[in-house]
Design a protein around this motif. Sequence first.
Motif, short mmCIF file in Angstrom:
data_model
loop_
_atom_site.label_atom_id
_atom_site.label_comp_id
_atom_site.label_asym_id
_atom_site.label_seq_id
_atom_site.Cartn_x
_atom_site.Cartn_y
_atom_site.Cartn_z
N VAL A 219 -7.35 -2.62 -6.19
CA VAL A 219 -6.98 -3.46 -5.25
C VAL A 219 -5.98 -4.17 -4.44
O VAL A 219 -5.27 -4.11 -4.73
CB VAL A 219 -8.24 -4.68 -6.12
CG1 VAL A 219 -9.73 -3.80 -7.11
CG2 VAL A 219 -7.50 -4.81 -6.87
N TRP A 220 -6.58 -4.02 -3.50
CA TRP A 220 -6.14 -5.19 -2.37
C TRP A 220 -5.82 -5.98 -2.18
O TRP A 220 -5.47 -6.91 -1.04
CB TRP A 220 -5.91 -3.95 -0.74
CG TRP A 220 -5.41 -2.51 -1.60
CD1 TRP A 220 -5.84 -1.04 -1.24
CD2 TRP A 220 -4.09 -2.04 -1.89
NE1 TRP A 220 -5.68 -0.31 -1.63
CE2 TRP A 220 -3.75 -1.01 -2.36
CE3 TRP A 220 -2.82 -2.85 -1.76
CZ2 TRP A 220 -3.35 -0.41 -2.77
CZ3 TRP A 220 -1.99 -2.15 -2.62
CH2 TRP A 220 -1.61 -0.70 -2.84
N ASP A 221 -7.45 -6.14 -2.25
CA ASP A 221 -7.38 -7.84 -1.91
C ASP A 221 -7.90 -8.59 -3.30
O ASP A 221 -8.36 -8.50 -4.20
CB ASP A 221 -8.53 -7.76 -0.64
CG ASP A 221 -9.60 -9.36 -0.47
OD1 ASP A 221 -8.55 -9.77 -0.33
OD2 ASP A 221 -10.85 -9.54 0.11
N PRO A 222 -7.34 -9.85 -3.06
CA PRO A 222 -6.20 -10.73 -2.17
C PRO A 222 -4.47 -9.43 -1.99
O PRO A 222 -4.48 -8.91 -3.22
CB PRO A 222 -5.71 -12.08 -3.05
CG PRO A 222 -6.29 -11.69 -3.99
CD PRO A 222 -7.52 -11.29 -4.28
N PRO A 223 -4.13 -9.80 -1.35
CA PRO A 223 -2.87 -8.73 -1.12
C PRO A 223 -1.38 -9.96 -2.15
O PRO A 223 -2.19 -11.00 -2.54
CB PRO A 223 -1.78 -9.11 0.13
CG PRO A 223 -3.31 -9.45 0.70
CD PRO A 223 -4.71 -10.08 0.02
N PRO B 33 0.71 -1.16 0.22
CA PRO B 33 -0.16 0.03 -0.60
C PRO B 33 1.12 0.81 -0.15
O PRO B 33 0.41 2.15 -0.75
CB PRO B 33 -0.22 -0.06 1.11
CG PRO B 33 -0.56 -1.70 1.96
CD PRO B 33 0.31 -2.18 1.23
N GLY B 34 1.71 1.00 0.58
CA GLY B 34 2.60 2.17 0.45
C GLY B 34 4.08 3.22 -0.18
O GLY B 34 4.45 3.11 -0.62
N CYS B 35 3.33 1.73 -1.79
CA CYS B 35 4.34 1.74 -2.64
C CYS B 35 4.49 3.27 -3.13
O CYS B 35 3.74 3.89 -3.21
CB CYS B 35 3.73 0.33 -4.29
SG CYS B 35 4.83 0.77 -5.36
N PRO B 36 5.58 3.68 -4.04
CA PRO B 36 6.37 4.61 -4.05
C PRO B 36 5.53 5.51 -5.54
O PRO B 36 5.78 6.16 -5.17
CB PRO B 36 8.18 4.97 -4.51
CG PRO B 36 8.49 3.96 -3.58
CD PRO B 36 7.00 2.58 -3.54
N VAL B 37 5.09 3.83 -6.11
CA VAL B 37 4.78 4.67 -7.55
C VAL B 37 3.23 4.01 -6.82
O VAL B 37 2.93 4.13 -8.28
CB VAL B 37 4.84 3.96 -8.91
CG1 VAL B 37 6.45 4.29 -8.64
CG2 VAL B 37 5.67 2.03 -8.15
#
Length: 106
Positions: A82-86, A53-57
């Motif tokens: 989306v974040w699910d699934p990780p 989630p904190g990806c610089p891009v």
Amino acid sequence: MTTDEGRVIERASAALRFVVDPELGLDIVELGLVYDIRVDDGVVVAEMTLTTPGCPVSESLPAEARAALAGAFQSPVRVDVVWDPPWTPERISPAAAMALGFGARS
């Protein structure tokens, strides 16, 4: 899936292969960041994620994906993050894993 939908998905996937993660130097399809490509009411939709989630891009990569799709289609396009699934490294293609030095995977 119809033949036309299959062609759209193939074309979208090909366009997204030009979107490269600048830190890893590999495209988002090979990295397993693209979860789904579909057509919803005439809109080409790609669901993608990022490695964290904190990806610089986190803003630029989805924007690049949107631009790649817009360049490939005259119809409207949308990129949903989306974040699910990780995301996990297991989503990386075997070729990309080799390029990153993970060795052969089955």
